[in-house]
Design an enzyme around this catalytic site. Sequence first.
Site, mmCIF file in Angstrom:
data_model
loop_
_atom_site.group_PDB
_atom_site.id
_atom_site.type_symbol
_atom_site.label_atom_id
_atom_site.label_comp_id
_atom_site.label_asym_id
_atom_site.label_seq_id
_atom_site.Cartn_x
_atom_site.Cartn_y
_atom_site.Cartn_z
ATOM 1 N N GLY A 56 24.213 2.022 133.574
ATOM 2 C CA GLY A 56 23.039 2.415 134.324
ATOM 3 C C GLY A 56 21.820 2.140 133.471
ATOM 4 N N CYS A 73 11.840 16.793 138.491
ATOM 5 C CA CYS A 73 11.213 15.580 137.946
ATOM 6 C C CYS A 73 10.583 14.778 139.087
ATOM 7 C CB CYS A 73 12.244 14.726 137.211
ATOM 8 S SG CYS A 73 11.568 13.167 136.586
ATOM 9 N N LYS A 125 20.780 1.749 140.608
ATOM 10 C CA LYS A 125 20.540 1.554 139.170
ATOM 11 C C LYS A 125 21.802 1.685 138.334
ATOM 12 C CE LYS A 125 16.181 3.733 140.179
ATOM 13 N NZ LYS A 125 15.407 4.947 140.001
ATOM 14 N N THR A 153 12.086 11.290 140.054
ATOM 15 C CA THR A 153 13.495 11.276 140.434
ATOM 16 C C THR A 153 13.608 11.767 141.872
ATOM 17 O OG1 THR A 153 14.148 11.767 138.153
ATOM 18 C CG2 THR A 153 15.778 12.211 139.860
ATOM 19 N N ALA A 209 16.278 15.993 140.341
ATOM 20 C CA ALA A 209 15.375 15.609 141.438
ATOM 21 C C ALA A 209 14.479 16.770 141.866
ATOM 22 C CB ALA A 209 16.181 15.101 142.632
ATOM 23 N N THR A 225 13.254 7.174 136.422
ATOM 24 C CA THR A 225 14.563 7.424 137.013
ATOM 25 C C THR A 225 15.299 8.534 136.295
ATOM 26 O OG1 THR A 225 16.500 6.298 137.861
ATOM 27 C CG2 THR A 225 15.933 5.842 135.593
ATOM 28 N N SER A 258 13.358 9.573 132.930
ATOM 29 C CA SER A 258 12.408 10.679 132.917
ATOM 30 C C SER A 258 13.053 12.015 133.276
ATOM 31 C CB SER A 258 11.252 10.388 133.859
ATOM 32 O OG SER A 258 11.743 10.117 135.150
#
Length: 181
Positions: free
Chosen positions: A54, A168, A42, A171, A165, A10, A133
């Site tokens: 989170g 990664c 999350k 994500t 995003a 995440t 991550s």
Amino acid sequence: MGEKKELRSTTVIGLIRGGKAVIGSDGQVTMGNTVLKHTAKKVRKIFNDSVLVGFAGATSDAFTLFERFEGKLEQYKGNLLRAATELAKEWRTDKYLRKLEALLAVVGKDKTLIISGTGDVIEPDDGIVAIGSGGQYAYVAARIMMKYTKLSAREIAEEALKQAADVCIYTNSNISIEELD
């Protein structure tokens, strides 16, 4: 001896700017190299909606930690740093808790913290917390936006998550953001 598995799951980012505290995350859940869910939430408000948290890591572990952390906040009458320190101590020394694989990002009205199971309670100098991550990607993006733009805390968190995003693979761009009023 088995190697410790790297947590790749995440991106969570939290920050304070202009008196506004926010925390946000993506919604992707992966198991190995398979995406299982795109819309997980999350990030949460806890302790009478006065603290944002989170998680990155195992979901069931995170919920256990949310409950424990909220209990510590109640025990220490909302003292965020004391509650975080006590949770980290318990997390590291408790036979059951020390096996939990997660990190917590915490944002209060004037303090940001990262809490780990190794006993760490980190309060970043710049007031930005990022885990998971894609956390480092989101962190760098947020730092740049904090320095060179007048974007709001929410806008920075949202854009930092979008940037993470894009680079990664763990994500996604299904973003959830919580704010403190």
